[in-house]
Each structure stands twice: as structure tokens, then as C-alpha cells.
Design a protein around this motif. Structure first.
Motif, PDB file in Angstrom:
ATOM      1  N   VAL A   6       0.829  -1.208   0.000  1.00  0.00           N
ATOM      2  CA  VAL A   6       0.000   0.000   0.000  1.00  0.00           C
ATOM      3  C   VAL A   6       0.865   1.260   0.000  1.00  0.00           C
ATOM      4  O   VAL A   6       0.459   2.306  -0.505  1.00  0.00           O
ATOM      5  N   PHE A   7       2.079   1.168   0.560  1.00  0.00           N
ATOM      6  CA  PHE A   7       2.984   2.320   0.540  1.00  0.00           C
ATOM      7  C   PHE A   7       3.363   2.680  -0.897  1.00  0.00           C
ATOM      8  O   PHE A   7       3.561   3.846  -1.222  1.00  0.00           O
ATOM      9  N   PHE A   8       3.476   1.643  -1.738  1.00  0.00           N
ATOM     10  CA  PHE A   8       3.864   1.838  -3.129  1.00  0.00           C
ATOM     11  C   PHE A   8       2.825   2.669  -3.878  1.00  0.00           C
ATOM     12  O   PHE A   8       3.174   3.506  -4.725  1.00  0.00           O
ATOM     13  N   ALA A   9       1.543   2.478  -3.568  1.00  0.00           N
ATOM     14  CA  ALA A   9       0.476   3.234  -4.239  1.00  0.00           C
ATOM     15  C   ALA A   9       0.618   4.722  -3.959  1.00  0.00           C
ATOM     16  O   ALA A   9       0.527   5.564  -4.866  1.00  0.00           O
ATOM     17  N   THR A  10       0.850   5.074  -2.684  1.00  0.00           N
ATOM     18  CA  THR A  10       1.008   6.476  -2.316  1.00  0.00           C
ATOM     19  C   THR A  10       2.265   7.061  -2.940  1.00  0.00           C
ATOM     20  O   THR A  10       2.251   8.188  -3.457  1.00  0.00           O
ATOM     21  N   LEU A  11       3.355   6.316  -2.909  1.00  0.00           N
ATOM     22  CA  LEU A  11       4.623   6.804  -3.444  1.00  0.00           C
ATOM     23  C   LEU A  11       4.537   7.068  -4.937  1.00  0.00           C
ATOM     24  O   LEU A  11       4.950   8.141  -5.409  1.00  0.00           O
ATOM     25  N   CYS A  12       4.002   6.109  -5.698  1.00  0.00           N
ATOM     26  CA  CYS A  12       3.905   6.274  -7.162  1.00  0.00           C
ATOM     27  C   CYS A  12       3.035   7.465  -7.530  1.00  0.00           C
ATOM     28  O   CYS A  12       3.409   8.278  -8.387  1.00  0.00           O
ATOM     29  N   SER A  13       1.869   7.566  -6.908  1.00  0.00           N
ATOM     30  CA  SER A  13       0.962   8.665  -7.231  1.00  0.00           C
ATOM     31  C   SER A  13       1.591  10.015  -6.886  1.00  0.00           C
ATOM     32  O   SER A  13       1.438  10.987  -7.617  1.00  0.00           O
TER      33      SER A  13
END
Length: 412
Positions: free
Chosen positions: A106-113
Motif C-alpha cells: 500500500v505504501f507503493f500506491a502512495t509513493l507512485c501517485s
């Protein structure tokens, strides 16, 4: 035709507003769904929760200026569309990873966006410069500011509700769909024109970055506006973590009563955006900026002095009411006085400048609280707004020149 009506008839403005509504919905649902999910999975682990903020705000410092450079190189409409599509895909990939049991993704979703936003935002400002006349810049900025202020209030409520009702998986699928709708809305923006692209090939990315820095440094009005933006960030950062002490120390109430000073702030910010939109066509952006700086500086000082609940609430309301005038006035002046070829880099420079200033003083506010009285800290924060006001006084050198937004930036 009144400017406020004329700008709403602008097809680009309508498309960008719809796109921003979809994007903001997706961002807030994602942010709060991820926050609440991580809290559930870690039992409220402070480090894990802090990593969400790192993923959200870290890319501002690493990619904002780089994104601004590429915004000046790439086609702005295509850049935004692809950024929204890639954001949607990244969130959907995280959904698939969650289904396989990898909850840390879920951290990856925030980081990419967040990274992609640093490329999309300056491209949006570039499109704004292309499609919105300079005389309507402050009205357009006020529309966007009102939208962002509204989501500051309803975003946390909506994000929490979606997570509680449907859970993290559905929240991520909904977020992905909203980002796709944002990209679809941008398809109604007029096609990128060759004239909107910097056709002069720069020797390198580094050279482009250096040119952007020199452009701001050698344009006196832009430099003053950027420094004003920075000192406002210093002032805001000083007092952001200390609101609870206003309630407990100055008012003698419990920490749970913090809501009584946050409610008027939220109401004031929304009303401020609406009022500024209605008056933006009648008041020059420079005068909006001056009013905002003076009222916010005085209001912050009054907050530090007040020991009466209604006076503290009134101060919060007045600060929030005029706060949009600072951002709208400053942004509008920058938009009007920046050449189209440099919009991305100028925007990319200013964003980390203010955010960095806020984070520095937020980090220092706790130490200052131990060494100084709360009233002194609020007086120091109010003084930052006064310094910002003093910085832009030279822009009044010709009455109707820079402060009206119709003049050109002056070279040093």
C-alpha cells in the motif's frame, strides 16, 4: 460579460475542474484508506504511519523541480493524461498485490501517485498559462483553491467512510477508477499545439534546471514572490503543531476542545475561496496578496495573545478567510509574469521551497516551545507574514504595474 462567468464558459477550465474533482476524490480516498489500513495492520505503529507521510511528501523535494523541467519539455496535456493513467495502473497493481497477501504494498500506491503528481502539477500550470488569459488568472486560481479547500474538509470524512464501508481493496479499485476518469476528462482539453512546446533543444536536463534557477534569480518580481512564499511557509510551519497548546495553555480547556478552533478555520477557508473567486475580477492579485498577508499576520499575533474562546475562534476564521488570497494572489502574479517556456520550472522550484520551509520550522517548533512562550512563537510567526509583506512592497513601485499583474517581470 463578468470575468467569473466568462471563465466558467472556458472549455479548458471546465475540463480541468472535472479532472481535479476526480483526482482529489481519488487522492483523499487513497490516503485515508491507506492510513486506516496501516493502523489496523500494525496496531497503530508510529513508524509505519510516519512512512505514509514520507511516501506522500518526500517526492515533493526529489521530483518537483525535475517534474517542472520536463513539463517545459513535454506536451502538457499528454503528460497529465499519462500521469493519471499510470497512477490508476499503479493503484490497481497494488490492489492485485493485496489480494496475494502483500499488505506492505500500500505504501507503493502512495509513493507512485505522489511522484507522478510532481510531473502533472507543473504541466497543469503550463496548460493554465496557455488556455486562460492573464487577466483571468486570479479567478482561475481562486476556483482551484476553493476546490482544494473544500476537499480539505470533506476529503478525510469521505476517505474514512469509504474504508469503513468497503475496506481497503474496494477503496483502491475506486481510487484507480477515479484517476482514470480524471485522465478521461483531460481528453476534452484542446490538443497540445507545437507552439506550446519549447522547441529549442536544451544541451541537457542539468542545463534546463540551471536556466530555470537563473530565470527566477534574475527576475526581481519572481524572486520576491518566491521568497515571500517561502517566509509564509516558515510562519505556517512554526504554528502548525502548536494549535493544541492554544486550547490547553491560552484558553485553559482540554485537548478535546481543539475542535472549537478548527471548525471556524475550515468554514473560513471554504468561504474565503468563494469570496475571493467572486472578487478576483475586481481586485488586482497584488492587492489580494497584500490583504492576505496583513490579515494573516495580525490574526496569528492575536491568536497568541487571546485568552478568550470566541476571540480565538474569530481569529481562526479571519486567518482562514484571507488565506486563499495569499496563495491566489501570489500564484496569479507568478503566472502572469512568467513566460510560457518557464512555467514548469518556476512552479517546480516554488513548491519544494514553501514545503521545505514549513517542514524546517515544524521540526523546530517543539524546541522553540521549550525555550519561548507560546505568545512569542505566534508573534514570530506573525512577523514572518510581515516580512513577506515587506518583500513585496517594491512591487508597488509603479502602482498599476506589477501589483496589477499586467506588467512584465523586471530584470536585475
Amino acid at each position: 460579460m463578468p470575468s467569473s462567468i466568462r471563465i466558467l464558459r472556458n472549455g479548458f477550465v471546465r475540463a480541468i475542474l472535472i479532472s481535479n474533482v476526480c483526482s482529489q476524490l481519488g487522492i483523499w480516498i487513497r490516503n485515508f484508506a491507506v492510513l486506516l489500513y496501516v493502523m489496523d495492520m500494525t496496531g497503530g505503529d508510529a513508524f509505519a504511519i510516519s512512512m505514509i507521510s514520507v511516501a506522500e511528501y518526500g517526492p515533493i523535494f526529489l521530483f518537483a523541480f525535475i517534474g517542472g523541467v520536463f513539463a517545459d519539455r513535454w506536451r502538457p496535456k499528454a503528460t497529465i493524461v499519462w500521469c493519471e493513467i499510470l497512477s490508476a495502473c499503479s493503484v490497481f497493481i497494488v490492489f492485485l498485490m493485496l489480494e496475494s497477501g502483500s499488505w506492505g504494498a500500500v505504501f507503493f500506491a502512495t509513493l507512485c501517485s505522489s511522484i507522478l503528481s510532481q510531473f502533472a502539477q507543473p504541466s497543469g500550470m503550463k496548460l493554465f498559462k496557455i488556455h486562460v488569459p492573464d487577466e483571468d488568472a486570479s479567478i482561475g486560481m481562486s476556483l482551484l483553491q476553493t476546490l482544494f479547500s473544500l476537499f480539505m474538509i470533506i476529503g478525510p470524512i469521505l476517505g474514512t467512510w469509504v474504508f469503513q464501508q468497503w475496506g481497503i481493496s474496494s477503496a483502491l479499485v475506486l481510487t484507480s477508477g477515479l484517476f482514470m476518469l480524471s485522465a478521461l476528462s483531460m481528453l476534452f482539453v484542446p490538443k497540445d499545439q507545437e507552439t506550446s512546446i519549447n522547441t529549442v533543444a536544451a544541451p541537457s536536463i542539468i542545463q534546463d534546471m540551471a536556466d530555470g534557477v537563473r530565470y527566477v534569480l534574475f527576475k526581481r518580481d519572481l524572486l520576491r514572490l518566491s521568497l515571500c512564499f517561502m517566509v509564509v511557509g516558515l510562519g505556517v510551519g512554526l504554528i502548525s503543531p502548536l494549535s493544541v497548546f492554544l486550547v490547553t495553555e491560552r484558553l485553559g480547556l482540554s485537548a478535546q476542545d481543539l475542535q472549537w478552533i478548527t471548525i471556524p478555520y475550515g468554514v473560513g477557508e471554504i468561504l474565503g475561496g468563494i469570496v475571493t473567486f467572486m472578487l478576483a475580477s475586481r481586485i488586482a492579485p497584488g492587492r489580494l496578496l497584500i490583504m492576505g498577508l496583513i490579515v494573516n499576520g495580525a490574526g496569528i499575533l492575536l491568536l497568541g495573545l487571546s485568552t478568550i474562546l470566541w476571540l480565538t475562534m474569530l481569529s481562526q476564521f479571519l486567518i482562514a478567510l484571507l488565506q486563499p488570497a495569499i496563495f491566489i494572489g501570489n500564484h496569479a502574479l507568478v503566472m502572469q509574469q512568467t513566460e510560457q517556456a518557464y512555467i514548469g520550472r518556476v512552479t517546480g522550484l516554488r513548491t519544494p521551497l514553501m514545503t521545505g520551509a514549513m517542514l524546517i520550522t515544524m521540526g523546530c517548533s517543539g524546541l522553540l516551545k521549550q525555550a519561548m512562550s507560546l505568545t512569542s512563537i505566534y508573534a514570530l510567526a506573525g512577523a514572518c507574514f510581515l516580512v513577506g509583506f515587506l518583500m513585496i512592497i517594491p512591487l508597488l513601485h509603479d502602482g498599476n504595474h506589477a501589483m496589477s499583474g499586467r506588467g512584465e517581470a523586471t530584470e536585475t
